[in-house]
Motif scaffolding. Structure first.
Motif, PDB file in Angstrom:
ATOM      1  N   CYS A 116      -1.744   1.572  -0.311  1.00  8.73           N
ATOM      2  CA  CYS A 116      -0.466   1.374  -0.998  1.00  8.73           C
ATOM      3  C   CYS A 116       0.518   2.377  -0.420  1.00  8.73           C
ATOM      4  O   CYS A 116       0.251   3.582  -0.387  1.00  8.73           O
ATOM      5  N   CYS A 119       1.817   4.951  -3.531  1.00  9.57           N
ATOM      6  CA  CYS A 119       0.956   5.947  -4.200  1.00  9.57           C
ATOM      7  C   CYS A 119      -0.203   6.406  -3.324  1.00  9.57           C
ATOM      8  O   CYS A 119      -0.918   7.347  -3.680  1.00  9.57           O
ATOM      9  N   CYS A 151       0.097  -1.555  -4.139  1.00 13.54           N
ATOM     10  CA  CYS A 151      -0.830  -1.892  -5.225  1.00 13.54           C
ATOM     11  C   CYS A 151      -0.043  -2.589  -6.342  1.00 13.54           C
ATOM     12  O   CYS A 151       1.180  -2.484  -6.396  1.00 13.54           O
ATOM     13  N   CYS A 154       2.170  -0.260  -8.697  1.00 16.60           N
ATOM     14  CA  CYS A 154       3.395   0.213  -8.033  1.00 16.60           C
ATOM     15  C   CYS A 154       4.398  -0.933  -7.884  1.00 16.60           C
ATOM     16  O   CYS A 154       5.600  -0.753  -8.055  1.00 16.60           O
TER      17      CYS A 154
HETATM   18 ZN   LIG Z   1       0.452   2.116  -5.509  1.00 16.71          ZN
END
Ligand SMILES: [Zn+2]
Length: 202
Positions: A116, A119, A151, A154
């Motif tokens: 991701c 994050c 992800c 997010c």
């Molecule tokens: Zn993420």
């Protein structure tokens, strides 16, 4: 040192890729090993790609490439056995155009190494989505520079905002996936493989 492919095996399977595949998949004891990654070198020893062992075996049996390194597994056929390669080299030099790879979900996840880009979580492909950095609703395009692996949490958090509006930051600037990126990924994959190392770190 190149591995010699038994001529009787080559004769047996003929030169058709389909025939080779049938032999390879029908007689191999450990199907998992056929999916092992194999480093593909150009005739000049320049690393150009990574493919599955199964594809590498076909290229060797067709006489397109030769095995430079082996992975310790055997492919057992009716009368002969051959070692499964871990590095192969094309016999004829192939010019690799400096164009970028096709824009696809798979290639974006590969470029972003299933991470991701907000994050930093590394996830299975199925647990990642693609995020438009500049949302489509705000004129963002579907390009290498505007799509990143993301992800679901997010992605939900960001919604239709720009990263700055959502107080989110990209871990790195998304770029087109070119040969340079591919080589970077090959190096990451090869770090754990002694047999790849000498071709990748020069
Ligand atoms: Zn993420």
């Amino acid at each position: 040192m190149g591995a010699k492919i038994d001529n009787s095996m080559r004769a047996m399977v003929g030169r058709s890729a389909a025939g080779v595949l049938a032999v390879a998949t029908g007689t191999y004891g450990n199907a998992q090993a056929l999916h092992a990654p194999v480093l593909v070198l150009n005739a000049s020893y320049e690393p150009i790609n990574v493919c599955a062992a199964r594809r590498a075996i076909v290229l060797v049996l067709k006489g397109v490439a030769m095995a430079e390194e082996e992975n310790g597994h055997f492919l057992h056929a009716a009368r002969v056995a051959m070692r499964v390669p871990s590095v192969i080299r094309l016999l004829e030099y192939r010019r690799i155009p400096h164009q970028t790879r096709a824009l696809s979900r798979k290639n974006i996840l590969l470029r972003d190494r299933n991470t991701c880009q907000y994050c930093g979580l590394v996830l299975a492909s199925g647990e990642l989505t693609l995020d438009h950095v500049v949302p489509r609703s705000r004129g963002g395009s579907s390009t290498w520079e505007n799509l990143v692996a993301c992800c679901h949490p997010c992605n939900r958090r960001k919604g239709n905002q720009l990263p700055t509006e959502a107080s989110m930051k990209l871990t790195r600037e998304p770029r087109a996936f070119n040969l340079h990126t591919s080589r970077h990924i090959m190096r990451l994959m090869g770090r754990s493989d002694d047999k790849w190392r000498k071709y990748l770190f020069y």
